[in-house]
Design an enzyme around this catalytic site. Structure first.
Site, short mmCIF file in Angstrom:
data_model
loop_
_atom_site.label_atom_id
_atom_site.label_comp_id
_atom_site.label_asym_id
_atom_site.label_seq_id
_atom_site.Cartn_x
_atom_site.Cartn_y
_atom_site.Cartn_z
N GLY A 186 0.83 -1.19 0.00
CA GLY A 186 0.00 0.00 0.00
C GLY A 186 0.87 1.24 0.00
O GLY A 186 2.09 1.18 0.14
N ALA A 190 -0.95 3.72 4.46
CA ALA A 190 -2.15 2.94 4.14
C ALA A 190 -2.52 1.95 5.25
O ALA A 190 -3.66 1.51 5.33
CB ALA A 190 -1.95 2.19 2.82
N GLY A 191 -1.56 1.59 6.09
CA GLY A 191 -1.84 0.66 7.17
C GLY A 191 -1.34 -0.75 6.93
O GLY A 191 -1.75 -1.69 7.61
N THR A 193 1.58 -2.18 7.56
CA THR A 193 2.29 -2.78 8.68
C THR A 193 1.31 -3.21 9.77
O THR A 193 1.45 -4.29 10.35
CB THR A 193 3.31 -1.78 9.26
OG1 THR A 193 4.25 -1.43 8.24
CG2 THR A 193 4.06 -2.39 10.44
N GLU A 210 9.35 -4.36 6.97
CA GLU A 210 10.41 -3.60 6.32
C GLU A 210 11.17 -2.75 7.33
O GLU A 210 10.57 -2.11 8.20
CB GLU A 210 9.82 -2.70 5.24
CG GLU A 210 10.87 -1.95 4.44
CD GLU A 210 10.28 -1.10 3.33
OE1 GLU A 210 11.05 -0.62 2.49
OE2 GLU A 210 9.05 -0.92 3.31
N TYR A 222 13.66 13.39 2.28
CA TYR A 222 12.49 14.27 2.40
C TYR A 222 12.91 15.74 2.51
O TYR A 222 12.11 16.63 2.22
CB TYR A 222 11.64 13.87 3.60
CG TYR A 222 10.80 12.64 3.34
CD1 TYR A 222 9.86 12.62 2.32
CD2 TYR A 222 10.94 11.49 4.12
CE1 TYR A 222 9.09 11.51 2.07
CE2 TYR A 222 10.17 10.36 3.88
CZ TYR A 222 9.25 10.38 2.85
OH TYR A 222 8.48 9.26 2.60
N ASP A 261 5.01 -6.89 5.14
CA ASP A 261 4.33 -5.60 4.91
C ASP A 261 4.90 -4.89 3.69
O ASP A 261 4.72 -3.68 3.54
CB ASP A 261 4.39 -4.71 6.15
CG ASP A 261 5.79 -4.18 6.44
OD1 ASP A 261 6.77 -4.74 5.90
OD2 ASP A 261 5.91 -3.22 7.22
N GLU A 322 7.98 12.86 7.60
CA GLU A 322 6.89 12.59 6.66
C GLU A 322 5.85 13.71 6.60
O GLU A 322 4.95 13.68 5.75
CB GLU A 322 6.16 11.30 7.05
CG GLU A 322 6.97 10.03 6.87
CD GLU A 322 6.17 8.78 7.27
OE1 GLU A 322 6.57 7.68 6.85
OE2 GLU A 322 5.16 8.92 7.99
#
Length: 375
Positions: A186, A190-191, A193, A210, A222, A261, A322
């Site tokens: 995802g 997105a969820g 994990t 991961e 970033y 994940d 993030e």
């Protein structure tokens, strides 16, 4: 992600279709409260403390994210839904269904509504016998004795008869164990994990997560994407290749399957967005050499969330690096994944739109996602 609490629950019925009452209660506990890890045999036992029809009794082990008082409230609500009336209150009497909390891990709880461990359980063979089926080594937190010892010492000499029909665990319907390797993928936030972790815990899977948090180039990317994109993507590719190669090659005889994940192909999806054309062409050559040797997932689940929900989730989990991700970047990632999945014939792909679902905090949404994965 917080761990669920383990509960030991006793079930009993001596009115109507007793076995059906127990199974209906088990189904409701699965649907409304949490994951059922184990179910005992069903035992027929004489009425205890009063003259009445024989009981069917059983015990189960439950994992739930709810607090003990909330679990008790749900159990009482299930009793009511199954037809238990207010006059079926305390004391010894006929019951359509009776659901009791025996243990909440090794906690000792004493409130007006909840006493844990259950104060009468050590006096009742119809509780200890089925409990011994699934928790023989569990120690009573007050008496510091294993359930098997409590059963031996029990002064209730009632004769229990095993019933030759087994309760069905609703969790078995999903059939994850038919796969050897499942990848949950995802977009950022997105969820994936959270879902992979819940599936691994509930269905006895080896979990591969991961190791992105250990990558020193991610915060730098970033801050200055153009400068650090190639370095970041190469380091991710190396880490992912090494981790998947090692973890998939290590057999775990005590797990039923593997769930991760991520899938390594995400490296190519992200690099196509972040790298300049000449860098991407070089990167793709290296990626293809490595990817062809890796084991592919038999089931690939892609969790789709709209950009608004992704941003909400990203802000909620609070990773500093993030917080300034642009909507356009997230939309390009979604597009990259969907274009990749359209071309895949080597494994089974499930795309699930979870934009209006909260499978972390809402059990109904979690069960809905499981059904979509396994339907």
């Amino acid at each position: 992600m917080i761990k669920p609490t383990t509960y030991h629950i006793a079930l009993g019925s001596n009115k109507g279709d007793k076995f059906k009452n127990l199974q209906t209660a088990v189904n409701a506990i699965h649907k409304r409260i949490g994951h059922i890890k184990s179910l005992s045999r069903v035992y027929k036992s004489p009425a205890f403390g009063f003259e009445g029809d024989t009981f069917f009794n059983a015990c189960l082990i439950l994992e739930a994210y709810a607090a003990p008082e909330l679990v008790l409230q749900e159990l009482l609500a299930i009793e009511t839904d199954l037809g238990r009336t207010p006059n079926e209150g305390v004391g010894y009497q006929d019951r359509i269904i009776d659901l009791d909390v025996l243990f909440v891990e090794d906690e000792i709880i004493s409130t007006k509504t909840l006493q844990v461990p259950h104060p009468e359980m050590v006096k009742r063979r119809f509780v200890l016998q089925p409990l011994n089926d699934i928790a023989t080594k569990f120690k009573h937190p007050k008496y510091n004795k294993e359930v098997s010892v409590l059963l031996e010492e029990c002064q209730d000499h009632s004769v229990l008869e095993p019933v030759n029909i087994w309760l069905k665990n609703p969790a078995k319907q999903y059939g994850f164990s038919k796969y050897n390797y499942i990848a949950i993928e995802g977009n950022i936030g997105a969820g994936k994990t959270s879902l992979a972790t819940k599936i691994a815990r509930d269905f006895n899977a080896k979990l591969i997560l991961e190791r992105f948090a250990d990558n020193p180039f991610l915060p730098k990317f970033y801050e200055d994407a153009q400068r650090y994109a190639f370095t970041l993507e190469m380091s991710f590719l190396a880490d992912r290749y090494q981790q998947i190669s090692e973890d998939l090659s290590q057999l775990d005889l005590f797990k039923d399957f593997i769930v991760s994940d991520y899938d390594v192909f995400k490296s190519l999806i992200f690099s196509k967005i972040t790298l300049a054309d000449d860098e991407f062409n070089l990167y793709r050559k290296l990626f293809n050499l490595m990817y062809k040797d890796l084991k592919k997932p038999e089931l690939y689940v892609y969790l789709y969330q709209n950009t608004e929900r992704l941003q909400q989730n990203i802000k909620k989990r609070g990773r500093d690096y993030e917080q300034n991700i642009a909507n356009d970047y997230l939309e390009k990632i979604n597009t990259g994944y969907l274009e990749f999945l359209k071309t895949q014939n080597d494994f089974n792909v499930k795309i699930i739109d979870i934009s209006n679902r909260d499978f972390v905090d809402n059990r109904a949404d979690y069960l809905w996602v499981l059904e979509k994965i396994c339907e």
